[in-house]
Design a protein around this motif. Structure first.
Motif, PDB file in Angstrom:
ATOM      1  N   THR A  92      48.652  53.128 -45.509  1.00 35.55           N
ATOM      2  CA  THR A  92      47.292  53.657 -45.483  1.00 35.55           C
ATOM      3  C   THR A  92      47.295  55.168 -45.707  1.00 35.55           C
ATOM      4  O   THR A  92      46.527  55.696 -46.519  1.00 35.55           O
ATOM      5  CB  THR A  92      46.608  53.319 -44.147  1.00 35.55           C
ATOM      6  OG1 THR A  92      46.517  51.895 -44.004  1.00 35.55           O
ATOM      7  CG2 THR A  92      45.218  53.917 -44.076  1.00 35.55           C
TER       8      THR A  92
ATOM      9  N   ASP B 100      51.758  49.398 -41.840  1.00 42.51           N
ATOM     10  CA  ASP B 100      50.548  49.724 -42.592  1.00 42.51           C
ATOM     11  C   ASP B 100      49.975  51.093 -42.252  1.00 42.51           C
ATOM     12  O   ASP B 100      49.049  51.557 -42.921  1.00 42.51           O
ATOM     13  CB  ASP B 100      49.493  48.619 -42.473  1.00 42.51           C
ATOM     14  CG  ASP B 100      49.048  48.327 -41.048  1.00 42.51           C
ATOM     15  OD1 ASP B 100      49.074  49.241 -40.200  1.00 42.51           O
ATOM     16  OD2 ASP B 100      48.663  47.168 -40.786  1.00 42.51           O
TER      17      ASP B 100
ATOM     18  N   ASP C 193      47.157  48.692 -33.424  1.00 42.95           N
ATOM     19  CA  ASP C 193      45.777  48.994 -33.058  1.00 42.95           C
ATOM     20  C   ASP C 193      44.777  48.206 -33.893  1.00 42.95           C
ATOM     21  O   ASP C 193      43.565  48.442 -33.807  1.00 42.95           O
ATOM     22  CB  ASP C 193      45.514  50.496 -33.179  1.00 42.95           C
ATOM     23  CG  ASP C 193      46.243  51.276 -32.100  1.00 42.95           C
ATOM     24  OD1 ASP C 193      46.297  50.785 -30.955  1.00 42.95           O
ATOM     25  OD2 ASP C 193      46.785  52.359 -32.395  1.00 42.95           O
ATOM     26  N   ASP C 194      45.271  47.255 -34.656  1.00 42.54           N
ATOM     27  CA  ASP C 194      44.389  46.356 -35.394  1.00 42.54           C
ATOM     28  C   ASP C 194      43.986  45.210 -34.475  1.00 42.54           C
ATOM     29  O   ASP C 194      44.497  44.099 -34.556  1.00 42.54           O
ATOM     30  CB  ASP C 194      45.094  45.825 -36.650  1.00 42.54           C
ATOM     31  CG  ASP C 194      44.185  44.924 -37.474  1.00 42.54           C
ATOM     32  OD1 ASP C 194      42.951  45.003 -37.281  1.00 42.54           O
ATOM     33  OD2 ASP C 194      44.707  44.149 -38.288  1.00 42.54           O
ATOM     34  N   ARG C 195      43.087  45.511 -33.565  1.00 47.07           N
ATOM     35  CA  ARG C 195      42.624  44.514 -32.594  1.00 47.07           C
ATOM     36  C   ARG C 195      41.203  44.826 -32.197  1.00 47.07           C
ATOM     37  O   ARG C 195      40.759  45.969 -32.252  1.00 47.07           O
ATOM     38  CB  ARG C 195      43.534  44.487 -31.358  1.00 47.07           C
ATOM     39  CG  ARG C 195      43.688  45.820 -30.671  1.00 47.07           C
ATOM     40  CD  ARG C 195      44.886  45.855 -29.736  1.00 47.07           C
ATOM     41  NE  ARG C 195      45.004  47.147 -29.079  1.00 47.07           N
ATOM     42  CZ  ARG C 195      44.812  47.362 -27.780  1.00 47.07           C
ATOM     43  NH1 ARG C 195      44.487  46.342 -26.992  1.00 47.07           N
ATOM     44  NH2 ARG C 195      44.938  48.542 -27.255  1.00 47.07           N
TER      45      ARG C 195
ATOM     46  N   SER D 218      44.717  55.970 -35.495  1.00 48.86           N
ATOM     47  CA  SER D 218      45.234  54.610 -35.583  1.00 48.86           C
ATOM     48  C   SER D 218      44.209  53.595 -35.098  1.00 48.86           C
ATOM     49  O   SER D 218      44.010  52.537 -35.703  1.00 48.86           O
ATOM     50  CB  SER D 218      46.536  54.485 -34.781  1.00 48.86           C
ATOM     51  OG  SER D 218      47.088  53.194 -34.919  1.00 48.86           O
TER      52      SER D 218
ATOM     53  N   PRO E  77      44.316  46.962 -41.904  1.00 47.76           N
ATOM     54  CA  PRO E  77      43.646  48.258 -41.762  1.00 47.76           C
ATOM     55  C   PRO E  77      42.271  48.249 -42.431  1.00 47.76           C
ATOM     56  O   PRO E  77      42.000  47.442 -43.319  1.00 47.76           O
ATOM     57  CB  PRO E  77      44.590  49.226 -42.479  1.00 47.76           C
ATOM     58  CG  PRO E  77      45.899  48.530 -42.552  1.00 47.76           C
ATOM     59  CD  PRO E  77      45.591  47.078 -42.628  1.00 47.76           C
ATOM     60  N   ARG E  78      41.435  49.168 -42.013  1.00 47.83           N
ATOM     61  CA  ARG E  78      40.091  49.247 -42.565  1.00 47.83           C
ATOM     62  C   ARG E  78      40.055  49.919 -43.930  1.00 47.83           C
ATOM     63  O   ARG E  78      39.045  49.849 -44.639  1.00 47.83           O
ATOM     64  CB  ARG E  78      39.194  50.004 -41.599  1.00 47.83           C
ATOM     65  CG  ARG E  78      38.798  49.165 -40.389  1.00 47.83           C
ATOM     66  CD  ARG E  78      38.087  49.987 -39.352  1.00 47.83           C
ATOM     67  NE  ARG E  78      37.305  49.141 -38.451  1.00 47.83           N
ATOM     68  CZ  ARG E  78      36.917  49.503 -37.237  1.00 47.83           C
ATOM     69  NH1 ARG E  78      37.261  50.696 -36.767  1.00 47.83           N
ATOM     70  NH2 ARG E  78      36.194  48.692 -36.488  1.00 47.83           N
TER      71      ARG E  78
ATOM     72  N   ARG F 135      42.394  51.075 -37.522  1.00 48.32           N
ATOM     73  CA  ARG F 135      42.980  49.770 -37.152  1.00 48.32           C
ATOM     74  C   ARG F 135      44.309  49.540 -37.862  1.00 48.32           C
ATOM     75  O   ARG F 135      44.554  48.498 -38.465  1.00 48.32           O
ATOM     76  CB  ARG F 135      41.986  48.633 -37.435  1.00 48.32           C
ATOM     77  CG  ARG F 135      40.788  48.683 -36.508  1.00 48.32           C
ATOM     78  CD  ARG F 135      39.885  47.483 -36.616  1.00 48.32           C
ATOM     79  NE  ARG F 135      40.545  46.264 -36.142  1.00 48.32           N
ATOM     80  CZ  ARG F 135      39.892  45.248 -35.570  1.00 48.32           C
ATOM     81  NH1 ARG F 135      38.580  45.315 -35.394  1.00 48.32           N
ATOM     82  NH2 ARG F 135      40.544  44.176 -35.187  1.00 48.32           N
ATOM     83  N   THR F 136      45.203  50.521 -37.721  1.00 46.92           N
ATOM     84  CA  THR F 136      46.535  50.367 -38.279  1.00 46.92           C
ATOM     85  C   THR F 136      47.498  49.860 -37.212  1.00 46.92           C
ATOM     86  O   THR F 136      47.288  50.033 -36.018  1.00 46.92           O
ATOM     87  CB  THR F 136      47.064  51.708 -38.832  1.00 46.92           C
ATOM     88  OG1 THR F 136      47.097  52.680 -37.782  1.00 46.92           O
ATOM     89  CG2 THR F 136      46.199  52.221 -39.958  1.00 46.92           C
TER      90      THR F 136
END
Length: 213
Positions: A47, A43, A186-188, A178, A2-3, A182-183
């Protein structure tokens, strides 16, 4: 990853965070040992734990849509949530609610057809109205033709339509957040990138093409 920073179990002091971690991860530290029963990393939760009352608010939203007080058919609800996830390109929301539909006994063929529901034959008139409304909410920022709303009112009460609207928009928010943070799934990287031209191509060549008769 995640960011934003994730909150480890050792860092968590809020009762709501610790109770959430206990429920989802047992006695594990979900940052050091990630993973949930649905196969996600978890995550999203670690988060959101950055701001405990935001996590608590989100948890209450999950409890609200699953409450026995709801009048809306859960299959119709999940169809809307799943379609919103797909429409917003959230692999996390889309994937999780495909699983929820499966848990409600919805056929695999119908779940697979949600991305192309407009031309699929497996949905009845009520389901098609709900999917059309989900598109109005997620893709048209709420701009809903009278014909779509009239189709909903033909079989749903005003209370059910309000529940449908609220829950679909809630998951629109979750999908957007999300992706932004980028959780989970969706972390792509964004698939929309420039495809490079050949090395010997120049911008002048492109302009010349535009001038040709």
């Amino acid at each position: 990853m995640p960011r934003l920073k994730q909150v480890s179990r050792a860092e968590a002091t809020s009762e709501v965070v610790l109770k959430t971690y206990d429920l989802l991860f047992g006695d594990r530290d979900p940052v050091a040992e990630p993973g949930t029963s649905t196969g996600t990393s978890g995550d999203w939760w670690t988060t959101f734990a950055l701001v405990p009352d935001v996590l608590e608010h989100a948890n209450r939203g999950f409890a609200l849509y699953r409450s026995p007080k709801r009048k809306l058919d859960p299959v119709l609800r999940e169809l809307a949530q799943t379609r919103v996830g797909w429409a917003k390109s959230s692999q996390f929301v889309y994937s999780q609610h495909c699983k929820s539909l499966r848990g409600l006994g919805v056929a695999e063929a119908k779940i697979a057809a949600i991305p192309n529901w407009q031309v699929a034959e497996g949905f009845d008139a009520h389901e098609r109205a709900v999917l059309a409304y989900a598109d109005c909410l997620a893709l048209q920022a709420g701009r809903t033709p009278d014909a779509v709303f009239d189709a909903l009112k033909a079989f749903l009460s005003d209370e059910e339509i309000l529940e449908l609207t609220y829950i679909a928009c809630l998951y629109d928010m979750h999908a957007v957040m999300s992706r932004a943070l980028r959780t989970e799934w969706d972390d792509r990287d964004d698939p929309m990138v420039e495809v490079a031209a050949p090395e010997d191509f120049s911008g002048r060549d492109f302009l010349d093409i535009g001038r040709r008769p």
